[in-house]
Design a protein around this motif. Structure first.
Motif, PDB file in Angstrom:
ATOM      1  N   ALA A  86      53.489 -94.121 -13.805  1.00 13.18           N
ATOM      2  CA  ALA A  86      54.211 -93.920 -12.524  1.00 13.18           C
ATOM      3  C   ALA A  86      53.748 -92.851 -11.648  1.00 13.18           C
ATOM      4  O   ALA A  86      53.580 -92.761 -10.418  1.00 13.18           O
ATOM      5  CB  ALA A  86      55.569 -93.647 -12.740  1.00 13.18           C
ATOM      6  N   ILE A  87      53.266 -91.553 -12.138  1.00 10.61           N
ATOM      7  CA  ILE A  87      52.667 -90.403 -11.543  1.00 10.61           C
ATOM      8  C   ILE A  87      51.463 -90.980 -10.848  1.00 10.61           C
ATOM      9  O   ILE A  87      51.359 -90.675  -9.678  1.00 10.61           O
ATOM     10  CB  ILE A  87      52.711 -89.309 -12.416  1.00 10.61           C
ATOM     11  N   ARG A  88      50.845 -91.638 -11.631  1.00 12.23           N
ATOM     12  CA  ARG A  88      49.366 -92.108 -11.074  1.00 12.23           C
ATOM     13  C   ARG A  88      49.448 -92.905  -9.970  1.00 12.23           C
ATOM     14  O   ARG A  88      48.823 -92.706  -8.856  1.00 12.23           O
ATOM     15  CB  ARG A  88      48.300 -92.553 -11.864  1.00 12.23           C
ATOM     16  N   SER A  89      50.707 -93.651  -9.866  1.00 14.90           N
ATOM     17  CA  SER A  89      50.750 -94.722  -8.950  1.00 14.90           C
ATOM     18  C   SER A  89      51.208 -94.152  -7.690  1.00 14.90           C
ATOM     19  O   SER A  89      51.036 -94.534  -6.506  1.00 14.90           O
ATOM     20  CB  SER A  89      51.765 -95.726  -9.174  1.00 14.90           C
ATOM     21  N   GLU A  90      51.857 -93.027  -7.841  1.00 15.27           N
ATOM     22  CA  GLU A  90      52.517 -92.075  -6.581  1.00 15.27           C
ATOM     23  C   GLU A  90      51.439 -91.326  -5.846  1.00 15.27           C
ATOM     24  O   GLU A  90      51.314 -91.120  -4.768  1.00 15.27           O
ATOM     25  CB  GLU A  90      53.551 -91.277  -7.169  1.00 15.27           C
ATOM     26  N   ILE A  91      50.631 -90.612  -6.799  1.00 17.04           N
ATOM     27  CA  ILE A  91      49.635 -89.627  -6.274  1.00 17.04           C
ATOM     28  C   ILE A  91      48.186 -90.378  -6.135  1.00 17.04           C
ATOM     29  O   ILE A  91      47.161 -89.503  -5.749  1.00 17.04           O
ATOM     30  CB  ILE A  91      49.747 -88.119  -6.867  1.00 17.04           C
ATOM     31  N   GLY A  92      47.851 -91.387  -6.916  1.00 17.44           N
ATOM     32  CA  GLY A  92      46.322 -91.683  -7.034  1.00 17.44           C
ATOM     33  C   GLY A  92      45.449 -91.263  -7.987  1.00 17.44           C
ATOM     34  O   GLY A  92      44.545 -92.109  -8.533  1.00 17.44           O
TER      35      GLY A  92
END
Length: 161
Positions: A86-92
């Motif tokens: 989820a974090i990666r989807s938000e910040i890339g």
């Protein structure tokens, strides 16, 4: 042996995950009316993440009743993996994470079960292996009577980017 890598700079988080035999999937959109993660300034907050792998809950039930601590730890680890997705989807890129700030683990358990902290260690140890010192965090481990979908564990992360 300590779960914390000596240097967060030694390995990128995706490389550390791969060395552990783990890979992040795309964050799944929740069935309800919220998003998997939200950025507020330099912080990213995840919604509660369940122990879902390949679209299925790893386990159902309460830790200490139908599940053991090791089962709960495995579930907590998968919750952390889903939170990182989820974090990666938000910040890339997880390489932008400067600090794991806070972990909140909710453990479905009976009134006599008191090892919620041991269950939460499944997530904390994974974060230490992936992020090293950057993964050291504050944490709460809370016993609850039930969680969505009869999941044994739900986890939230707050990270600084």
């Amino acid at each position: 042996m300590s779960p914390w890598r000596a240097s967060a700079a030694a390995l990128a988080p995706d490389v550390a995950l791969a060395e552990l035999g783990l890979a992040l999937s795309e964050a799944e959109l929740p069935a309800a009316t919220h998003v998997p993660a939200v950025r507020a300034g330099t912080l990213v907050f995840t919604s509660g993440q369940l122990p879902i792998r390949e679209g299925e809950l790893l386990a159902t039930g309460r830790v200490g009743d139908t599940l053991g601590v090791a089962d709960g730890q495995a579930c907590a680890q998968w919750c952390a993996i889903n939170a990182l997705s989820a974090i990666r989807s938000e910040i890339g890129d997880l390489g932008q994470v400067k600090r794991i700030v806070k972990v909140v683990a909710y453990v479905a358990s009976g009134p006599l079960f008191t090892d919620q902290a041991l269950v939460a260690n499944g997530a904390s140890e994974l974060l230490g292996k992936v992020f090293g010192e950057v993964g050291r965090h504050a944490r709460s481990a809370v016993g609850v009577s039930a969680l969505p979908l009869d999941a044994p564990v739900e986890l939230e992360l707050v990270v600084q980017i």
